[in-house]
Scaffold this motif. Structure first.
Motif, PDB file in Angstrom:
ATOM      1  N   UNK A  33     -91.794  44.071  -5.365  1.00 39.52           N
ATOM      2  CA  UNK A  33     -91.463  43.237  -4.368  1.00 39.52           C
ATOM      3  C   UNK A  33     -90.795  41.971  -4.748  1.00 39.52           C
ATOM      4  N   UNK A  34     -91.509  41.316  -5.724  1.00 43.87           N
ATOM      5  CA  UNK A  34     -91.173  39.999  -6.497  1.00 43.87           C
ATOM      6  C   UNK A  34     -89.579  40.581  -7.186  1.00 43.87           C
ATOM      7  N   UNK A  35     -89.722  41.607  -7.594  1.00 48.68           N
ATOM      8  CA  UNK A  35     -88.542  42.118  -8.419  1.00 48.68           C
ATOM      9  C   UNK A  35     -87.000  41.998  -7.551  1.00 48.68           C
ATOM     10  N   UNK A  36     -87.340  42.461  -6.271  1.00 47.38           N
ATOM     11  CA  UNK A  36     -86.360  42.281  -5.391  1.00 47.38           C
ATOM     12  C   UNK A  36     -86.037  41.094  -4.980  1.00 47.38           C
ATOM     13  N   UNK A  37     -87.126  40.073  -4.576  1.00 50.46           N
ATOM     14  CA  UNK A  37     -86.712  38.832  -4.383  1.00 50.46           C
ATOM     15  C   UNK A  37     -85.850  38.104  -5.684  1.00 50.46           C
ATOM     16  N   UNK A  38     -86.324  38.454  -6.762  1.00 53.15           N
ATOM     17  CA  UNK A  38     -85.905  37.724  -7.962  1.00 53.15           C
ATOM     18  C   UNK A  38     -84.284  38.219  -7.922  1.00 53.15           C
ATOM     19  N   UNK A  39     -84.088  39.345  -7.466  1.00 51.78           N
ATOM     20  CA  UNK A  39     -82.717  40.063  -7.875  1.00 51.78           C
ATOM     21  C   UNK A  39     -81.741  39.086  -6.636  1.00 51.78           C
ATOM     22  N   UNK A  40     -82.389  39.050  -5.399  1.00 49.57           N
ATOM     23  CA  UNK A  40     -81.640  38.233  -4.400  1.00 49.57           C
ATOM     24  C   UNK A  40     -81.567  36.596  -4.648  1.00 49.57           C
ATOM     25  N   UNK A  41     -82.386  36.313  -5.265  1.00 48.82           N
ATOM     26  CA  UNK A  41     -82.324  34.818  -5.713  1.00 48.82           C
ATOM     27  C   UNK A  41     -81.312  34.693  -6.846  1.00 48.82           C
ATOM     28  N   UNK A  42     -80.938  35.647  -7.749  1.00 45.25           N
ATOM     29  CA  UNK A  42     -80.112  35.596  -8.893  1.00 45.25           C
ATOM     30  C   UNK A  42     -78.484  35.721  -8.219  1.00 45.25           C
ATOM     31  N   UNK A  43     -78.595  36.776  -7.133  1.00 49.16           N
ATOM     32  CA  UNK A  43     -77.294  36.689  -6.409  1.00 49.16           C
ATOM     33  C   UNK A  43     -76.864  35.663  -5.557  1.00 49.16           C
ATOM     34  N   UNK A  44     -77.772  34.813  -5.012  1.00 49.98           N
ATOM     35  CA  UNK A  44     -77.690  33.901  -4.249  1.00 49.98           C
ATOM     36  C   UNK A  44     -76.980  32.576  -5.193  1.00 49.98           C
ATOM     37  N   UNK A  45     -77.603  32.334  -6.536  1.00 51.48           N
ATOM     38  CA  UNK A  45     -77.217  31.494  -7.319  1.00 51.48           C
ATOM     39  C   UNK A  45     -75.701  31.765  -7.809  1.00 51.48           C
ATOM     40  N   UNK A  46     -75.570  33.258  -7.990  1.00 49.30           N
ATOM     41  CA  UNK A  46     -74.184  33.569  -8.716  1.00 49.30           C
ATOM     42  C   UNK A  46     -73.179  33.130  -7.449  1.00 49.30           C
ATOM     43  N   UNK A  47     -73.520  33.427  -6.544  1.00 48.80           N
ATOM     44  CA  UNK A  47     -72.377  33.272  -5.308  1.00 48.80           C
ATOM     45  C   UNK A  47     -72.394  31.528  -4.857  1.00 48.80           C
ATOM     46  N   UNK A  48     -73.478  30.853  -4.845  1.00 47.71           N
ATOM     47  CA  UNK A  48     -73.402  29.599  -4.376  1.00 47.71           C
ATOM     48  C   UNK A  48     -73.570  28.553  -5.397  1.00 47.71           C
ATOM     49  N   UNK A  49     -73.877  29.167  -6.589  1.00 48.85           N
ATOM     50  CA  UNK A  49     -73.891  27.986  -7.681  1.00 48.85           C
ATOM     51  C   UNK A  49     -75.406  27.183  -7.709  1.00 48.85           C
ATOM     52  N   UNK A  50     -75.658  26.403  -8.524  1.00 51.01           N
ATOM     53  CA  UNK A  50     -76.775  25.431  -8.812  1.00 51.01           C
ATOM     54  C   UNK A  50     -76.717  24.726  -7.554  1.00 51.01           C
ATOM     55  N   UNK A  51     -75.590  24.119  -7.230  1.00 54.94           N
ATOM     56  CA  UNK A  51     -75.585  23.178  -6.006  1.00 54.94           C
ATOM     57  C   UNK A  51     -74.444  23.849  -5.058  1.00 54.94           C
ATOM     58  N   UNK A  52     -74.452  23.491  -3.775  1.00 55.75           N
ATOM     59  CA  UNK A  52     -73.486  23.977  -2.904  1.00 55.75           C
ATOM     60  C   UNK A  52     -73.084  22.702  -1.759  1.00 55.75           C
ATOM     61  N   UNK A  53     -71.827  22.995  -1.220  1.00 54.22           N
ATOM     62  CA  UNK A  53     -71.408  21.994  -0.315  1.00 54.22           C
ATOM     63  C   UNK A  53     -71.792  22.344   1.261  1.00 54.22           C
ATOM     64  N   UNK A  54     -72.515  21.320   1.986  1.00 50.01           N
ATOM     65  CA  UNK A  54     -72.800  21.544   3.336  1.00 50.01           C
ATOM     66  C   UNK A  54     -72.186  20.417   4.067  1.00 50.01           C
ATOM     67  N   UNK A  55     -71.729  20.848   5.475  1.00 47.41           N
ATOM     68  CA  UNK A  55     -71.478  19.841   6.342  1.00 47.41           C
ATOM     69  C   UNK A  55     -72.440  19.527   7.414  1.00 47.41           C
ATOM     70  N   UNK A  56     -72.788  18.347   7.361  1.00 45.34           N
ATOM     71  CA  UNK A  56     -73.977  17.963   8.582  1.00 45.34           C
ATOM     72  C   UNK A  56     -73.499  17.817   9.843  1.00 45.34           C
TER      73      UNK A  56
END
Length: 103
Positions: A33-56
């Protein structure tokens, strides 16, 4: 290496140690289960990067750190603790001969 191959490798290591109790099998399920979570985090980092822009709400743009970076570190630490509790090693990826995997 696929998720199934990793799980099979961990189960083989358990079997070699004679650990058949449900407690150990449950820890393997937790690890996966942690393996699945790890993969999701890796995909999110790949898509958004270390930082991402938001609009308040008032229209101002700002950058936020990607929480997946911190979560990935925590997940990896927990996975290593599970392996330690089981007395197992990280599965070795034999199908990829990339020099990046060998230190």
């Amino acid at each position: 290496m696929t998720k199934k191959e990793i799980k099979d490798d961990l189960l083989e290591q358990l079997e070699a140690q004679g650990k058949y109790q449900n407690y150990y099998l449950d820890l393997i399920e937790d690890y996966m289960k942690y393996y699945d979570l790890k993969r999701k985090c890796q995909r999110d980092i790949k898509e958004k990067g270390l930082r991402y822009e938001v609009v308040s709400g008032n229209g101002f743009k700002s950058e936020k750190p990607n929480e997946s970076v911190q979560n990935l570190m925590k997940i990896t630490t927990t996975m290593l603790k599970i392996l330690d509790e089981l007395g197992l090693q990280n599965p070795i990826n034999t199908s990829d001969n990339s020099d990046d995997d060998y230190y």
